[in-house]
Structures are given as structure tokens and as C-alpha cells.
Design an enzyme around this catalytic site. Sequence first.
Site, PDB file in Angstrom:
ATOM      1  CG  ASP A  64      -1.607   1.275   1.453  1.00 48.26           C
ATOM      2  OD1 ASP A  64      -2.310   1.700   0.521  1.00 48.26           O
ATOM      3  OD2 ASP A  64      -1.461   1.885   2.529  1.00 48.26           O
ATOM      4  CG  LEU A  65       1.936   5.399  -2.350  1.00 49.73           C
ATOM      5  CD1 LEU A  65       1.893   5.635  -3.855  1.00 49.73           C
ATOM      6  CD2 LEU A  65       1.635   6.698  -1.638  1.00 49.73           C
ATOM      7  CE1 TYR A  66      -1.142   9.294  -1.557  1.00 51.15           C
ATOM      8  CE2 TYR A  66      -2.310   7.438  -2.539  1.00 51.15           C
ATOM      9  CZ  TYR A  66      -1.689   8.669  -2.670  1.00 51.15           C
ATOM     10  OH  TYR A  66      -1.614   9.258  -3.898  1.00 51.15           O
ATOM     11  NE  ARG A 122      -4.925   8.089   5.160  1.00 47.67           N
ATOM     12  CZ  ARG A 122      -4.818   7.330   4.074  1.00 47.67           C
ATOM     13  NH1 ARG A 122      -5.090   7.805   2.875  1.00 47.67           N
ATOM     14  NH2 ARG A 122      -4.443   6.078   4.186  1.00 47.67           N
ATOM     15  CB  SER A 180      -1.771   3.172  -4.419  1.00 48.19           C
ATOM     16  OG  SER A 180      -2.286   4.392  -3.959  1.00 48.19           O
ATOM     17  CG  ASN A 181      -7.788   3.487  -2.523  1.00 43.83           C
ATOM     18  OD1 ASN A 181      -8.186   2.526  -3.191  1.00 43.83           O
ATOM     19  ND2 ASN A 181      -8.193   3.721  -1.282  1.00 43.83           N
TER      20      ASN A 181
END
Lengths: 241, 241
Positions: A20-22, A51, A128-129
Site C-alpha cells: 500500500d502507498l498512503y 485523511r 494504491s487507491n
Amino acid sequence: MPVFNHQENKMKQIKSVVFDLYGTLYDVHSVAATCDEFFPGRGLEISKVWRQKQLEYTWLRSLMGLYVNFEQATEDAIRFACAELNLSLTSELQERMCNAYLRISPYPDTADALRALNEAEVPLAILSNGSRRSIQQVVNNSGLNWAFDQLISVEELAVFKPHPSVYSLAEQRMNLRRENILFVSSNAWDASAAKHFGFPTCWINRKNGAFDELGSTPTHTVSNLSVMAEWVLGQLHREVV
Amino acid sequence: MPVFNHQENKMKQIKSVVFDLYGTLYDVHSVAATCDEFFPGRGLEISKVWRQKQLEYTWLRSLMGLYVNFEQATEDAIRFACAELNLSLTSELQERMCNAYLRISPYPDTADALRALNEAEVPLAILSNGSRRSIQQVVNNSGLNWAFDQLISVEELAVFKPHPSVYSLAEQRMNLRRENILFVSSNAWDASAAKHFGFPTCWINRKNGAFDELGSTPTHTVSNLSVMAEWVLGQLHREVV
């Protein structure tokens, strides 16, 4: 019985790591510094509401069948955050704050962990989203392009995590079975959904928080990416327990 | 043009009012008193984390395709809340706290608003994420059964709001077109999704908060149910503007 176990062992070997990124490789709250420039003393407060709403909007829009890309959800969320906190947001300010999301910082342990896995020749990816553009820019701006075989965005599916089709995309793009992909996330709901999907899953629990009660538990839990990398190196060519 | 307007007017007449339950007619934070009995001084804090996670779990599970009913999501959420807040939760305590969700209090203005609409012969319903049992018990325990023609649960769909099929269920059960059903919610995301679906929508903004940025705005916004009822009575047999 031994034959069955042998097959099980082979099936659960880690052959790739998808991140995942964030919040996992990159610290979303690094935008607090930019927020603070425009609204002194309020940076972290803004960043937290921002967020939370950004996540909510991805979930809600996915359920409503009204997908917008991640940049749009991010813009919508900062408009809500400022309205909720009674802060005046001009369109110029909005643009500058949203641009900060394209320059979020990797965690201090991100680069070394990726390098250690690279050296062991483990193919790495981001799932990622974020839109393709967002992911590419975040990775470029942090100089970590060298680390990844694939940058995988939900954009082509027009739905966000934790919809199962998103996790399926990683299987397709890595050309591996889910049992052979370690999914790494610090977002407990993401780790939970990934585990339900069938990935062995490592939860990065940086803040010693509680795991979400969504009917699954992570395969492994660590407090940071360094420990994750070390654990993965110890698991290679073995069954993931 | 006048003919078109005339048809428009007829289409948008309110012929029924459908209410959200949790947070709209009933105060979810009335469980804080029970939480406070078991964890003195921590009641509202627990209640807030509990509610936030309860909502998140309904969204996340809907997206994951792993529906559990509302009672289960509520149990899962209190387990998370207590773990996150480092509070020790026994199974007995969990049961007693979750039972408090079946006895949440209506807001002080709920009964009078329902009565005023009843007297004007406006058919009323509840459309809720709650299971049939939860909705029935909350309504029974508060003595407000007399008010409703229909208690509509998402249970038969096995998905939660804001999935459009949930709003569609109200149309079917009220046997009315969406244009003729006023949907009332204090949850901005719920009001936004209902408006997207095609209901004229009244947002109860009790706390003078910001509306969610999900691409729609409510037809009308009021600060409580009394003002809502008064507004609805003024709209009957007219076009909703």
C-alpha cells in the site's frame, strides 16, 4: 498428509511483495507542514480530518457507484475539512495543499527496506487507491522509482479498496497467485481485506494500535518497515506461517 | 413549458417521509451513559469511537462483500473501541453495552415531529442499516411504534447504506416514486447518497457542521426535527423547491 503439507508449503511461499502507498510507504501527515504554512498551528489537525474524510469518500463513493479519482476525493476532502474547521479555503490554497499530496515523504525506514528486498531479488509493487498520475508523481518526487516493478492504480477499475477486484488486480499484474504475494499495509482495514482476499499479509502497526475487527487477522504484524523487510528475508523459500 | 413545469410540480410533491434511524430520530450517543457506568468518565469518548467504527465497518464490509448484520458490526466496533482505548472488555460487558444500542433514546424533538406529520396523514417509515430486530426493538423500547407505516431494514439486501439498492428498497416498500419520498437524515453522507438516488432530501444539521463533499447538496437543511416537520407541512400538495 505429508504430501498435502508439502503442497501447502509451496503454495504459501512469498515470491513478491505488494505495498500500500498512503500511510504505509509514505507518511500522509507530511502534508501537515504545508497545511501549517497556510493555517499556522492547525496543520496536523487539518491533516487528520483531511485523511479521515479522504478515506471515507473513497469508501462511500465506491459503495454509491459514483467513483471519482483519488485526486478528486482528496480535493473534496480538504474542502470538507476546512469547512468543518471554519477555515477559509481559496481555490489557490486548495490547489497548493492538494499538490502537497503529490510530494508526501516516505517514512525514514522506507528506502532501506525496499533496497534490502531489491537486493534479495524480490519483485516489488505498489497497489494504491491513488490515480496512475498520483502514484507516479509521489514515487518520482521521492526518488524511489528504482524500487518497483509495477505501480498499480485502482483507476482502471473505477472502484477503491477494499473492493476485492482491487486486490485481484495485483495478482494479474504480478502474474502470481495470491498465495505468493505478501501484501503490506499499515491501514488495518486494508490489511484485513487483503487477508480475506487470500494474500499473506503483513500489518505495519507503527502506533501500537488495535487491528480492525473485520473478521480476519494479519499473517504477521510488525512495528515498522525495517522489521518487515528482515522478516520477509527470513521467510523466502519457506512457508509463510 | 408550462405543461412541463406542471408535471415537474406533481412529480416532486412529498407523499411520504422516510427517516434514517441512528443519529437522526435516535441519539446514538445516549449509549455513552451505559459506557460511563462501566468506564467512569470515558463514556462519550468510547461512544464516539464506537459509532465511527460501526459506520466504517458497515461501509468496509459492504465493499468487501462480507456483510454481517448491524448487531454484529456494532459488537465488532465496541471490541475495537475498547482495544484502541486500552479498556478491558469482558464478554458480559460487551453484551450489556451492545444491549444499550437497542434502548437508545429518541431526540427530545422526535415524538412531536412524528406526531405533527401523522396528524397531517403523511405516511412515515424508517429506512435503517439496523437489522429488523434492532429497528423493531429500538422503536418498541421508545414507545414510538404508532408513528410508522413501515420499518425497513437493509437486512434482506445484505448490504448497507449508501448502496443505492438500499434507497430503492424504500421506493418499493412505500409503493411510491422516489420523487415523492422525502428522505430525512442527519448523517450527511446518507443524505448525500439519498439525494443522488433521487429523493428530495432534508438534512438535519444539529451541530452546525459542514455537509459532506460527495457531489450533491440536500434539498433542504434544518437544525432539528421540529423545523423539519414544520417545513414538510408547508410543502404538502406543493412542489418541493
